[in-house]
Design a protein around this motif. Sequence first.
Motif, PDB file in Angstrom:
ATOM      1  N   PRO A 348       2.414 -34.513   0.635  1.00 27.01           N
ATOM      2  CA  PRO A 348       3.539 -34.736   1.454  1.00 27.01           C
ATOM      3  C   PRO A 348       4.390 -35.898   0.732  1.00 27.01           C
ATOM      4  O   PRO A 348       5.601 -35.781   1.354  1.00 27.01           O
ATOM      5  CB  PRO A 348       2.530 -35.480   2.552  1.00 27.01           C
ATOM      6  N   PHE A 349       4.136 -36.635  -0.312  1.00 25.30           N
ATOM      7  CA  PHE A 349       5.122 -37.306  -1.204  1.00 25.30           C
ATOM      8  C   PHE A 349       6.238 -36.380  -1.493  1.00 25.30           C
ATOM      9  O   PHE A 349       7.450 -37.018  -1.580  1.00 25.30           O
ATOM     10  CB  PHE A 349       4.361 -37.959  -2.094  1.00 25.30           C
ATOM     11  N   ILE A 350       5.846 -35.095  -1.926  1.00 28.19           N
ATOM     12  CA  ILE A 350       7.093 -34.362  -2.693  1.00 28.19           C
ATOM     13  C   ILE A 350       7.820 -33.840  -1.356  1.00 28.19           C
ATOM     14  O   ILE A 350       9.339 -34.000  -1.740  1.00 28.19           O
ATOM     15  CB  ILE A 350       6.678 -33.095  -3.209  1.00 28.19           C
ATOM     16  N   THR A 351       7.366 -33.562  -0.152  1.00 26.91           N
ATOM     17  CA  THR A 351       8.492 -33.394   1.015  1.00 26.91           C
ATOM     18  C   THR A 351       9.338 -34.573   1.204  1.00 26.91           C
ATOM     19  O   THR A 351      10.684 -34.494   1.253  1.00 26.91           O
ATOM     20  CB  THR A 351       7.610 -33.058   2.089  1.00 26.91           C
ATOM     21  N   ARG A 352       8.651 -35.831   1.132  1.00 31.47           N
ATOM     22  CA  ARG A 352       9.661 -37.010   1.250  1.00 31.47           C
ATOM     23  C   ARG A 352      10.613 -37.024   0.155  1.00 31.47           C
ATOM     24  O   ARG A 352      11.738 -37.408   0.393  1.00 31.47           O
ATOM     25  CB  ARG A 352       8.616 -38.382   1.444  1.00 31.47           C
ATOM     26  N   MET A 353      10.319 -36.848  -1.047  1.00 30.13           N
ATOM     27  CA  MET A 353      11.281 -37.069  -2.149  1.00 30.13           C
ATOM     28  C   MET A 353      12.499 -35.983  -1.907  1.00 30.13           C
ATOM     29  O   MET A 353      13.704 -36.153  -2.563  1.00 30.13           O
ATOM     30  CB  MET A 353      10.542 -36.821  -3.511  1.00 30.13           C
ATOM     31  N   VAL A 354      12.383 -34.562  -1.649  1.00 21.59           N
ATOM     32  CA  VAL A 354      13.398 -33.724  -1.451  1.00 21.59           C
ATOM     33  C   VAL A 354      13.577 -33.377  -0.001  1.00 21.59           C
ATOM     34  O   VAL A 354      13.367 -32.301   0.378  1.00 21.59           O
ATOM     35  CB  VAL A 354      13.067 -32.562  -2.373  1.00 21.59           C
ATOM     36  N   GLN A 355      14.331 -34.313   0.769  1.00 22.43           N
ATOM     37  CA  GLN A 355      14.349 -33.982   2.088  1.00 22.43           C
ATOM     38  C   GLN A 355      15.257 -33.063   2.546  1.00 22.43           C
ATOM     39  O   GLN A 355      15.466 -32.547   3.315  1.00 22.43           O
ATOM     40  CB  GLN A 355      14.884 -35.473   2.706  1.00 22.43           C
ATOM     41  N   GLY A 356      16.155 -32.663   1.401  1.00 19.87           N
ATOM     42  CA  GLY A 356      17.270 -31.657   1.649  1.00 19.87           C
ATOM     43  C   GLY A 356      16.809 -30.244   1.807  1.00 19.87           C
ATOM     44  O   GLY A 356      17.427 -29.069   2.001  1.00 19.87           O
ATOM     45  N   VAL A 357      15.498 -30.049   1.204  1.00 21.12           N
ATOM     46  CA  VAL A 357      14.866 -28.689   1.172  1.00 21.12           C
ATOM     47  C   VAL A 357      14.576 -28.122   2.643  1.00 21.12           C
ATOM     48  O   VAL A 357      14.266 -28.842   3.277  1.00 21.12           O
ATOM     49  CB  VAL A 357      13.563 -28.730   0.246  1.00 21.12           C
ATOM     50  N   GLY A 358      14.996 -26.905   2.557  1.00 18.41           N
ATOM     51  CA  GLY A 358      14.667 -26.171   3.917  1.00 18.41           C
ATOM     52  C   GLY A 358      13.136 -25.739   4.077  1.00 18.41           C
ATOM     53  O   GLY A 358      12.293 -25.740   3.063  1.00 18.41           O
ATOM     54  N   ASP A 359      12.649 -25.046   5.110  1.00 21.38           N
ATOM     55  CA  ASP A 359      11.298 -24.858   5.322  1.00 21.38           C
ATOM     56  C   ASP A 359      11.467 -23.207   5.862  1.00 21.38           C
ATOM     57  O   ASP A 359      11.272 -23.075   6.944  1.00 21.38           O
ATOM     58  CB  ASP A 359      10.636 -25.611   6.271  1.00 21.38           C
ATOM     59  N   PHE A 360      11.690 -22.309   4.824  1.00 20.39           N
ATOM     60  CA  PHE A 360      11.993 -20.946   5.244  1.00 20.39           C
ATOM     61  C   PHE A 360      10.636 -20.185   5.072  1.00 20.39           C
ATOM     62  O   PHE A 360       9.812 -20.529   4.549  1.00 20.39           O
ATOM     63  CB  PHE A 360      12.915 -20.306   4.397  1.00 20.39           C
ATOM     64  N   ARG A 361      10.662 -19.041   5.880  1.00 16.90           N
ATOM     65  CA  ARG A 361       9.418 -17.927   5.561  1.00 16.90           C
ATOM     66  C   ARG A 361       9.833 -16.775   4.986  1.00 16.90           C
ATOM     67  O   ARG A 361      11.300 -16.207   5.297  1.00 16.90           O
ATOM     68  CB  ARG A 361       8.678 -17.964   6.900  1.00 16.90           C
ATOM     69  N   PRO A 362       9.281 -15.800   4.192  1.00 19.32           N
ATOM     70  CA  PRO A 362       9.678 -14.774   3.693  1.00 19.32           C
ATOM     71  C   PRO A 362       9.498 -13.599   4.630  1.00 19.32           C
ATOM     72  O   PRO A 362       8.801 -13.526   5.438  1.00 19.32           O
ATOM     73  CB  PRO A 362       8.624 -14.697   2.280  1.00 19.32           C
ATOM     74  N   GLY A 363      10.471 -12.663   4.353  1.00 18.57           N
ATOM     75  CA  GLY A 363      10.218 -11.473   5.021  1.00 18.57           C
ATOM     76  C   GLY A 363       9.407 -10.422   4.058  1.00 18.57           C
ATOM     77  O   GLY A 363       9.075 -10.731   2.799  1.00 18.57           O
ATOM     78  N   ASP A 364       9.208  -9.083   4.498  1.00 17.49           N
ATOM     79  CA  ASP A 364       8.396  -7.977   3.514  1.00 17.49           C
ATOM     80  C   ASP A 364       8.903  -6.717   3.768  1.00 17.49           C
ATOM     81  O   ASP A 364       8.339  -5.807   3.359  1.00 17.49           O
ATOM     82  CB  ASP A 364       7.026  -8.144   3.965  1.00 17.49           C
ATOM     83  N   ARG A 365      10.372  -6.577   4.153  1.00 18.98           N
ATOM     84  CA  ARG A 365      10.964  -5.300   4.306  1.00 18.98           C
ATOM     85  C   ARG A 365      11.872  -4.980   3.191  1.00 18.98           C
ATOM     86  O   ARG A 365      12.672  -5.725   2.978  1.00 18.98           O
ATOM     87  CB  ARG A 365      11.794  -5.244   5.642  1.00 18.98           C
ATOM     88  N   THR A 366      11.630  -3.732   2.344  1.00 17.35           N
ATOM     89  CA  THR A 366      12.225  -3.454   1.317  1.00 17.35           C
ATOM     90  C   THR A 366      13.284  -2.222   1.488  1.00 17.35           C
ATOM     91  O   THR A 366      13.932  -2.016   0.777  1.00 17.35           O
ATOM     92  CB  THR A 366      11.343  -3.006   0.262  1.00 17.35           C
ATOM     93  N   ALA A 367      12.924  -1.582   2.537  1.00 14.21           N
ATOM     94  CA  ALA A 367      13.898  -0.373   3.021  1.00 14.21           C
ATOM     95  C   ALA A 367      15.424  -0.698   2.785  1.00 14.21           C
ATOM     96  O   ALA A 367      15.699  -1.727   3.322  1.00 14.21           O
ATOM     97  CB  ALA A 367      13.413   0.038   4.233  1.00 14.21           C
ATOM     98  N   PRO A 368      16.143   0.135   2.248  1.00 14.60           N
ATOM     99  CA  PRO A 368      17.557  -0.126   2.045  1.00 14.60           C
ATOM    100  C   PRO A 368      18.257   0.003   3.661  1.00 14.60           C
ATOM    101  O   PRO A 368      17.742   0.373   4.525  1.00 14.60           O
ATOM    102  CB  PRO A 368      18.248   1.105   1.448  1.00 14.60           C
ATOM    103  N   LEU A 369      19.396  -0.624   3.789  1.00 11.38           N
ATOM    104  CA  LEU A 369      20.473  -0.518   4.827  1.00 11.38           C
ATOM    105  C   LEU A 369      21.213   0.562   4.872  1.00 11.38           C
ATOM    106  O   LEU A 369      21.852   0.584   3.728  1.00 11.38           O
ATOM    107  CB  LEU A 369      20.968  -2.059   4.889  1.00 11.38           C
ATOM    108  N   GLU A 370      21.337   1.331   5.536  1.00  9.72           N
ATOM    109  CA  GLU A 370      22.225   2.593   5.560  1.00  9.72           C
ATOM    110  C   GLU A 370      23.621   2.447   6.450  1.00  9.72           C
ATOM    111  O   GLU A 370      23.481   2.032   7.652  1.00  9.72           O
ATOM    112  CB  GLU A 370      21.390   3.818   5.858  1.00  9.72           C
ATOM    113  N   TYR A 371      24.385   2.844   5.766  1.00  5.70           N
ATOM    114  CA  TYR A 371      25.724   2.946   6.371  1.00  5.70           C
ATOM    115  C   TYR A 371      26.613   4.407   5.680  1.00  5.70           C
ATOM    116  O   TYR A 371      26.807   4.318   4.400  1.00  5.70           O
ATOM    117  CB  TYR A 371      26.509   1.717   6.211  1.00  5.70           C
TER     118      TYR A 371
END
Length: 523
Positions: A348-371
């Motif tokens: 937890p001390f690392i979280t306090r040191m870098v408070q500007g960091v986001g808390d994101f979660r990754p995705g798992d979809r690799t299929a291309p977007l088609e247009y």
Amino acid sequence: MSDRFAWSVLLCAAGTWLGFANPLLHLPVLALVLPMSLAWLGLQARSLRQAFFRGWLAASAGYAAALYWVSIPVHEFGSLPWIAAVPCPILLGLYLGLYAGLFCLALAWAAPRTGWPVLILLAWTLWASLEYIREILLTGFPWLGLAQAFAPWPVFLQAVSVLGAHGFSGLLAGIGVGFVLGVHRPRALIAPAAALCGLTLFGVWHIQHPALTQQSINLPAALIQGNIEQGLKWDPAFQRQTLNRYLRMSRNAVREHGAELVVWPETAIPFYVQENTELSTKLRSFCRNHQVALFTGAPGYSLRDGGTEVVSHNLVYLFGPDGLVRGTYTKEHLVPFGEYIPFGSYLPFITRMVQGVGDFRPGDRTAPLEYKDLALGGLICYEVIFSGLVQHRVAAGANLLINVSNDAWFGRSSGPRQHLHQAVLRSIEQGRGMLRATNTGVSAIIDPQGRILQSTTLFAPETLQADSLPAGHGRTFFSRHYHLLRAAFFLLAAIAMLWIRMHNPGKPQPDHTCGKHTQRHER
């Protein structure tokens, strides 16, 4: 520390800094100073321990010098004082230097036991294997691979489509080792000289036969570099101004050049598109009124555990000319200490040191977007530095790569240019063109041969236009045999070391000179 070793460290640092992109003078060939220095230190070492230690320190100095810019985002956006930010590139350099130390150790072990042909082969395959390990170990950091240095010379890099960036880097390392061995044994110069000639001739031929991979799609497109100041980007009061700037620049691109596809950078939209707000309505209206498709980065979220947990994501959206979302891609490889804190719940001390960091979660979809005729392989920010991720996009059917990024974090440093050079390697590896849209630069259009067709300057609002898109069809040798090639380098390195050990079961003492090492085993 001897004077010769001190000079070798300084030479390694200067050569590595100048060999990779930097604000002063970029001379790609100087990147070979790194493996050449390691070879010299390994061949001169009095013990394996000394070889590892000296190779580690010399390479660490070079890597830290080339990564000086890491301290900028740590200080400016991580809220750490300079006294804590400056050591960051040094620590990162020390980590990367460990791999170089192992390389140096292996040369010191092998040199008194074998001749120059096997030693060059070992250097090639071992360096390639170590670079690949760097890509996957501890979330991966495959920055400053040797091949990256030569991105301004795409003709020389065409063999990347066969060997991959890591395999090509290994070949460069073998060339550097061959030149060092050739100082005392001229016959050892045959291999590196032949390799350089072969790479150049293959590059000229490959550039002249673009039909092998290239396929232009007639669809006018525009890349918008909005140049939004990082300090204002997430200010709620500046959301409307940010959207208005991107809309204004996009309208000009549609009106003046007939763009049918507009690409905005990573998180160009500083609000949640998925919510029905005035700003999201305005965005969709732009697409409908101008009959244009929009590919843009934006933050997003999802609800989990029955709607009790809100999970943040870094996404790209593809809007059709009707203003409806045609598809999304969620970033799957997040930036440690930038988008999440590794082991944050345990430290937890690392979280306090870098408070500007986001808390994101990754995705798992690799299929291309088609247009239309496009199958767009999305890559967000530094995902473009991972050859495995890009391999997945193409294997899933992408015929054009789109990398959206926000390199404002790097400031006016060599970071944005080094990031661009990684994108060049991915295009050559996969035989796919790439549209690279960034907030502050460097935005670029890259063809399947790795040539930068257009690019922007840093920290300026600019628009790149293309009447047709450099898509690709078919698969390069590297793309078709991706897993086999990766295994082959590990296997060949292991075979070379086993062969050396079996044919030289004793433990001869080093002679402390490069010349004697090679003379003893000259065939």
